[in-house]
Design an enzyme around this catalytic site. Structure first.
Site, PDB file in Angstrom:
ATOM      1  N   ASP A  67       0.804  -1.222   0.000  1.00 48.72           N
ATOM      2  CA  ASP A  67       0.000   0.000   0.000  1.00 48.72           C
ATOM      3  C   ASP A  67       0.840   1.276   0.000  1.00 48.72           C
ATOM      4  OD1 ASP A  67       0.959  -0.427   2.570  1.00 48.72           O
ATOM      5  OD2 ASP A  67      -0.982  -0.885   3.427  1.00 48.72           O
ATOM      6  N   ASN A 123      -7.492  -2.996  14.347  1.00 45.46           N
ATOM      7  CA  ASN A 123      -8.881  -3.374  14.025  1.00 45.46           C
ATOM      8  C   ASN A 123      -8.926  -4.584  13.087  1.00 45.46           C
ATOM      9  OD1 ASN A 123      -8.026  -2.294  11.627  1.00 45.46           O
ATOM     10  ND2 ASN A 123      -9.580  -0.686  11.506  1.00 45.46           N
ATOM     11  N   HIS A 133      -7.168  -4.946  10.252  1.00 41.50           N
ATOM     12  CA  HIS A 133      -6.958  -4.701   8.818  1.00 41.50           C
ATOM     13  C   HIS A 133      -5.642  -5.321   8.345  1.00 41.50           C
ATOM     14  CE1 HIS A 133      -4.929  -0.613   9.803  1.00 41.50           C
ATOM     15  NE2 HIS A 133      -3.995  -1.369   9.256  1.00 41.50           N
ATOM     16  N   GLU A 154      -9.670  -2.108   5.220  1.00 40.37           N
ATOM     17  CA  GLU A 154     -10.360  -1.795   6.462  1.00 40.37           C
ATOM     18  C   GLU A 154     -11.591  -2.697   6.633  1.00 40.37           C
ATOM     19  OE1 GLU A 154      -8.926  -0.105   8.589  1.00 40.37           O
ATOM     20  OE2 GLU A 154      -8.408   1.951   8.023  1.00 40.37           O
TER      21      GLU A 154
HETATM   22  C1  GLP Z   1      -0.563   0.190   8.548  1.00 39.89           C
HETATM   23  C2  GLP Z   1      -0.125  -0.590   7.316  1.00 39.89           C
HETATM   24  C3  GLP Z   1      -0.316  -2.070   7.516  1.00 39.89           C
HETATM   25  C4  GLP Z   1       0.288  -2.484   8.830  1.00 39.89           C
HETATM   26  C5  GLP Z   1      -0.423  -1.800   9.960  1.00 39.89           C
HETATM   27  C6  GLP Z   1       0.111  -2.162  11.338  1.00 39.89           C
HETATM   28  O1  GLP Z   1      -1.913   0.428   8.593  1.00 39.89           O
HETATM   29  N1  GLP Z   1      -0.816  -0.186   6.153  1.00 39.89           N
HETATM   30  O2  GLP Z   1       0.259  -2.766   6.422  1.00 39.89           O
HETATM   31  O3  GLP Z   1       0.213  -3.886   8.987  1.00 39.89           O
HETATM   32  O4  GLP Z   1      -0.233  -0.404   9.774  1.00 39.89           O
HETATM   33  O5  GLP Z   1       1.238  -1.410  11.592  1.00 39.89           O
HETATM   34  P1  GLP Z   1       2.199  -1.520  12.818  1.00 39.89           P
HETATM   35  O6  GLP Z   1       3.121  -2.633  12.504  1.00 39.89           O
HETATM   36  O7  GLP Z   1       2.888  -0.187  12.861  1.00 39.89           O
HETATM   37  O8  GLP Z   1       1.376  -1.776  14.022  1.00 39.89           O
END
Ligand code: GLP
Length: 239
Positions: free
Chosen positions: A67, A131, A133, A138
């Protein structure tokens, strides 16, 4: 789904890096799906170190990221600084969605085509949102969805606000769809810390439903979940 229990984030980072590195070493050609966020940072650090130590060539490696924010290059910069700059991979072999594209719908189609032209993803690394995702899919995202533009939820905006001290936090992103992710041959999901415990409980013990997008991974035959103690703290077997 296979759960591999690790004690903390450091062990998680090392094991994830060893796993990915062994795949890179053993393959003649490999398409890696890559994730951003805090969780895979340690994995990239170890991978960069191993690559230097073993003088690993990346000429047979192609990467596609999950993304990017709309109107930003935050994840391009993240990948460059935390991984690509350290391994000497050719720029043409790394791919991320272009969040600055004038026509975002066209960009989504182009990105799907990039994944297709590469022959699909061999190993997709995933983090998980609080959440549930995955990528930026989402709650409510259909399991057959392809690369698309999303409006980020308040929960995701709050969790990621800390990364936007120098630019205005975008409220939209382009993400690979769940359908795209599920077509990967293999998936490695990383979960660290108690903030991920609820999502992990749903992943292993909840019903499969698009309100917790990660539960859709139960439809995939080849998923490994690396989770530390904090992330496992709400799993029944842990209590
Ligand atoms: C973002 C990214 C995800 C990632 C998520 C969790 O939303 N788009 O790909 O898995 O954050 O991130 P973190 O590892 O910082 O908790």
């Amino acid at each position: 789904m296979r759960l591999i229990k690790v004690s903390d984030e450091e062990e998680l980072s090392r094991m994830a890096a060893e796993y990915v590195f062994s795949k890179i070493k053993r393959s003649e050609r490999i398409v890696l799906g890559l994730a951003t966020g805090r969780t895979p940072l340690g994995m990239y650090r170890h991978l960069s170190k191993y690559s230097k130590e073993y003088k690993q060539s990346y000429s047979h490696v192609h990467t596609v990221n999950l993304d990017e924010y709309v109107g930003s290059r935050a994840y391009h910069d993240y990948m460059q600084q935390n991984f690509f700059d350290h391994i000497g991979i050719h720029k043409n072999q790394t791919h991320l969605p272009d969040g600055n594209a004038v026509d975002l719908e066209k960009e989504c189609k182009r990105y799907e085509e990039v994944v297709k032209q590469l022959g699909g993803i061999d190993l997709q690394v995933l983090g998980i949102g609080e959440n549930g995702h995955i990528g930026f899919n989402e709650p409510g995202t259909d399991f057959s969805s392809r690369t698309h533009v999303v409006e980020l939820t308040e929960s995701t905006l709050r969790a990621n606000a800390k990364y936007f001290t120098h630019e205005k936090q975008p409220r939209k992103a382009i993400t690979m769809g769940i359908g795209t992710i599920l077509e990967s041959k293999e998936i490695l999901l990383l979960a660290a810390g108690e903030k991920k415990a609820r999502a992990l409980r749903e992943l292993f013990q909840g019903t499969i439903n698009s309100d917790i997008p990660a539960t859709l991974l139960n439809h995939h035959p080849n998923v490994i979940v690396l989770a530390d103690e904090g992330a496992r703290s709400l799993l029944e077997e842990e209590s």
